[in-house]
Design a protein around this motif. Structure first.
Motif, PDB file in Angstrom:
ATOM      1  N   GLU A  89     -40.120 -23.321 -25.804  1.00 28.20           N
ATOM      2  CA  GLU A  89     -41.554 -23.507 -26.057  1.00 28.20           C
ATOM      3  C   GLU A  89     -42.352 -22.286 -25.604  1.00 28.20           C
ATOM      4  N   ARG A  90     -41.973 -21.734 -24.419  1.00 26.11           N
ATOM      5  CA  ARG A  90     -42.680 -20.544 -23.928  1.00 26.11           C
ATOM      6  C   ARG A  90     -42.451 -19.363 -24.863  1.00 26.11           C
ATOM      7  N   ALA A  91     -41.173 -19.217 -25.337  1.00 23.81           N
ATOM      8  CA  ALA A  91     -40.859 -18.108 -26.251  1.00 23.81           C
ATOM      9  C   ALA A  91     -41.650 -18.246 -27.548  1.00 23.81           C
ATOM     10  N   GLU A  92     -41.747 -19.503 -28.034  1.00 25.41           N
ATOM     11  CA  GLU A  92     -42.513 -19.737 -29.283  1.00 25.41           C
ATOM     12  C   GLU A  92     -43.989 -19.416 -29.075  1.00 25.41           C
ATOM     13  N   ALA A  93     -44.488 -19.816 -27.909  1.00 19.95           N
ATOM     14  CA  ALA A  93     -45.899 -19.544 -27.610  1.00 19.95           C
ATOM     15  C   ALA A  93     -46.158 -18.046 -27.531  1.00 19.95           C
ATOM     16  N   ILE A  94     -45.190 -17.361 -26.832  1.00 20.65           N
ATOM     17  CA  ILE A  94     -45.343 -15.899 -26.720  1.00 20.65           C
ATOM     18  C   ILE A  94     -45.296 -15.253 -28.106  1.00 20.65           C
ATOM     19  N   ARG A  95     -44.350 -15.726 -28.967  1.00 20.28           N
ATOM     20  CA  ARG A  95     -44.224 -15.152 -30.324  1.00 20.28           C
ATOM     21  C   ARG A  95     -45.498 -15.402 -31.128  1.00 20.28           C
ATOM     22  N   ASN A  96     -46.057 -16.589 -30.981  1.00 18.07           N
ATOM     23  CA  ASN A  96     -47.299 -16.903 -31.705  1.00 18.07           C
ATOM     24  C   ASN A  96     -48.450 -16.008 -31.251  1.00 18.07           C
ATOM     25  N   ARG A  97     -48.497 -15.822 -29.875  1.00 12.22           N
ATOM     26  CA  ARG A  97     -49.564 -14.938 -29.368  1.00 12.22           C
ATOM     27  C   ARG A  97     -49.396 -13.521 -29.872  1.00 12.22           C
ATOM     28  N   LEU A  98     -48.121 -13.057 -29.930  1.00 15.90           N
ATOM     29  CA  LEU A  98     -47.865 -11.710 -30.438  1.00 15.90           C
ATOM     30  C   LEU A  98     -48.271 -11.584 -31.918  1.00 15.90           C
ATOM     31  N   LEU A  99     -47.878 -12.630 -32.688  1.00 20.10           N
ATOM     32  CA  LEU A  99     -48.256 -12.613 -34.109  1.00 20.10           C
ATOM     33  C   LEU A  99     -49.774 -12.609 -34.276  1.00 20.10           C
ATOM     34  N   LYS A 100     -50.443 -13.426 -33.475  1.00 18.66           N
ATOM     35  CA  LYS A 100     -51.900 -13.481 -33.546  1.00 18.66           C
ATOM     36  C   LYS A 100     -52.516 -12.142 -33.158  1.00 18.66           C
ATOM     37  N   ALA A 101     -51.948 -11.550 -32.096  1.00 19.32           N
ATOM     38  CA  ALA A 101     -52.467 -10.245 -31.657  1.00 19.32           C
ATOM     39  C   ALA A 101     -52.261  -9.188 -32.738  1.00 19.32           C
ATOM     40  N   GLU A 102     -51.034  -9.242 -33.361  1.00 16.46           N
ATOM     41  CA  GLU A 102     -50.774  -8.285 -34.438  1.00 16.46           C
ATOM     42  C   GLU A 102     -51.725  -8.496 -35.616  1.00 16.46           C
ATOM     43  N   ALA A 103     -51.985  -9.770 -35.946  1.00 17.86           N
ATOM     44  CA  ALA A 103     -52.896 -10.078 -37.052  1.00 17.86           C
ATOM     45  C   ALA A 103     -54.301  -9.577 -36.733  1.00 17.86           C
ATOM     46  N   GLU A 104     -54.752  -9.821 -35.473  1.00 18.06           N
ATOM     47  CA  GLU A 104     -56.086  -9.347 -35.081  1.00 18.06           C
ATOM     48  C   GLU A 104     -56.161  -7.824 -35.127  1.00 18.06           C
ATOM     49  N   LEU A 105     -55.067  -7.186 -34.637  1.00 16.57           N
ATOM     50  CA  LEU A 105     -55.032  -5.726 -34.665  1.00 16.57           C
ATOM     51  C   LEU A 105     -55.081  -5.205 -36.100  1.00 16.57           C
ATOM     52  N   SER A 106     -54.283  -5.848 -36.976  1.00 17.47           N
ATOM     53  CA  SER A 106     -54.279  -5.430 -38.383  1.00 17.47           C
ATOM     54  C   SER A 106     -55.650  -5.616 -39.016  1.00 17.47           C
ATOM     55  N   GLU A 107     -56.304  -6.751 -38.665  1.00 20.05           N
ATOM     56  CA  GLU A 107     -57.632  -7.012 -39.231  1.00 20.05           C
ATOM     57  C   GLU A 107     -58.642  -5.976 -38.747  1.00 20.05           C
ATOM     58  N   ARG A 108     -58.557  -5.626 -37.403  1.00 17.83           N
ATOM     59  CA  ARG A 108     -59.466  -4.602 -36.876  1.00 17.83           C
ATOM     60  C   ARG A 108     -59.228  -3.254 -37.560  1.00 17.83           C
ATOM     61  N   GLU A 109     -57.923  -2.922 -37.728  1.00 18.83           N
ATOM     62  CA  GLU A 109     -57.602  -1.648 -38.383  1.00 18.83           C
ATOM     63  C   GLU A 109     -58.105  -1.639 -39.838  1.00 18.83           C
ATOM     64  N   MET A 110     -57.961  -2.807 -40.520  1.00 18.09           N
ATOM     65  CA  MET A 110     -58.407  -2.888 -41.906  1.00 18.09           C
ATOM     66  C   MET A 110     -59.923  -2.727 -41.988  1.00 18.09           C
TER      67      MET A 110
END
Length: 333
Positions: free
Chosen positions: A19-40
């Motif tokens: 569960e912790r690994a899934e949560a961490i992966r989700n946070r990473l994906l969200k962070a990557e999505a936010e970063l991509s959106e900021r870059e876009m």
């Protein structure tokens, strides 16, 4: 029992880690999505700024081009007018002679009438009265001749404008002939084959300038003092259903083949220095092309030269037709 509990605890620990690994992966994906959106958004902002800058640059460049176009048009108008005045300057002596002859005729006849009135005390005999009437009529004819010359010169000296309309090419040719008459008289017999043709879409002063240049070129291709042996021929005809052709031919020296392709180039001339500028035919080509027509030449050394000008027939728009009809109706009323 202890072993079962131990196994249950291990399973719980594994589930917790997943569960912790899934949560961490989700946070990473969200962070990557936010970063991509900021870059876009950043790239979009840069792109919009670049587009704005390019648009401003294009608007400035377009404004400069428009200004340059206006300057070129003004320069072209000045060049056309300067060439026309230069042509009139070349003909100044002949034009002065053309005007002085009828003026002398007018003055002579008026002097005669004045002397007769003084001599007879204002009470002439019927014969003397008739002679004075004839003298005044002759003076009037001379004045009309001067008026026609001045009218033709006014056409040539009219400033350039961009207005086009129906132009009678036969009338323009005859105006040019009158202005160039003194130049032609000693060099060639003039033959006119001017049939009625529809008005062309043109500019009266500019067309008269073209025809005058062609007439002077034809005259200069012929030696002076041999008017009986040489001729300059003017003709008009239809060139297909939508064009009128004007031809100016001479029986002069002709143009060598190596010069035929260059005669419409600016400043090209075979005349001696100080006699020609080399702009006449170039200006003619520019005028005719601007009016939607064509100018061509055919020549043979020793046999003469023919210039052909083809111009589109004037066709009034529906709006112009309506205006003309309204004007005719108002006049009739």
């Amino acid at each position: 029992m202890m072993k079962a509990q131990s196994m249950g605890g291990s399973f719980t620990v594994l589930e917790g880690r997943k569960e912790r690994a899934e949560a961490i992966r989700n946070r990473l994906l969200k962070a990557e999505a936010e970063l991509s959106e900021r870059e876009m958004r950043h790239h979009n902002a840069l792109l919009e700024e670049t587009v704005r800058q390019r648009t401003c640059e294009l608007e400035l460049a377009n404004a400069r081009l428009q200004e340059s176009l206006k300057q070129l048009q003004a320069t072209q108008a000045q060049l056309l007018f300067a060439d026309r005045l230069a042509t009139i300057g070349q003909l100044a002596a002949g034009l002065g002679h053309e005007i002085n002859n009828p003026l002398a005729f007018i003055v002579g006849n008026l002097d005669y009438v004045q002397q007769q009135l003084i001599r007879t005390g204002g009470v002439p005999t019927p014969e003397e009265k008739q002679e004075m009437i004839e003298a005044i009529a002759d003076a009037r004819d001379g004045a009309e001749r001067v008026s026609l010359i001045v009218r033709d010169l006014k056409v040539l000296s009219h400033p350039n404008d961009m207005e086009r309309g129906p132009v009678d090419v036969v009338a323009s040719l005859r105006s040019a002939v009158k202005v160039a008459a003194y130049e032609l008289r000693d060099r060639a017999s003039l033959v006119e084959e001017l049939v009625a043709v529809p008005p062309v879409n043109g500019h009266k002063a500019r067309l008269c300038q073209v025809f005058l240049n062609l007439l002077i070129n034809a005259a200069h291709a012929l030696p002076p003092g041999q008017a009986v042996r040489n001729e300059i021929r003017l003709s008009t005809r239809m060139d297909g259903p939508h064009h009128v052709a004007v031809e100016v031919s001479d029986t002069g020296c002709g143009i060598p083949p190596e010069n035929l392709e260059r005669i419409f180039n600016p400043f090209f001339t075979t005349k001696p220095v100080g006699v020609g500028t080399g702009l006449g035919l170039s200006v003619c080509h520019g005028i005719i092309t601007a009016l939607g027509g064509k100018i061509s030449v055919r020549s043979e050394v020793g046999q003469g030269t023919t210039f052909t000008v083809s111009l589109p027939v004037y066709e009034a728009s529906a709006e112009q037709d309506s205006s003309a009809q309204e004007e005719l109706t108002s006049r009739a009323a």
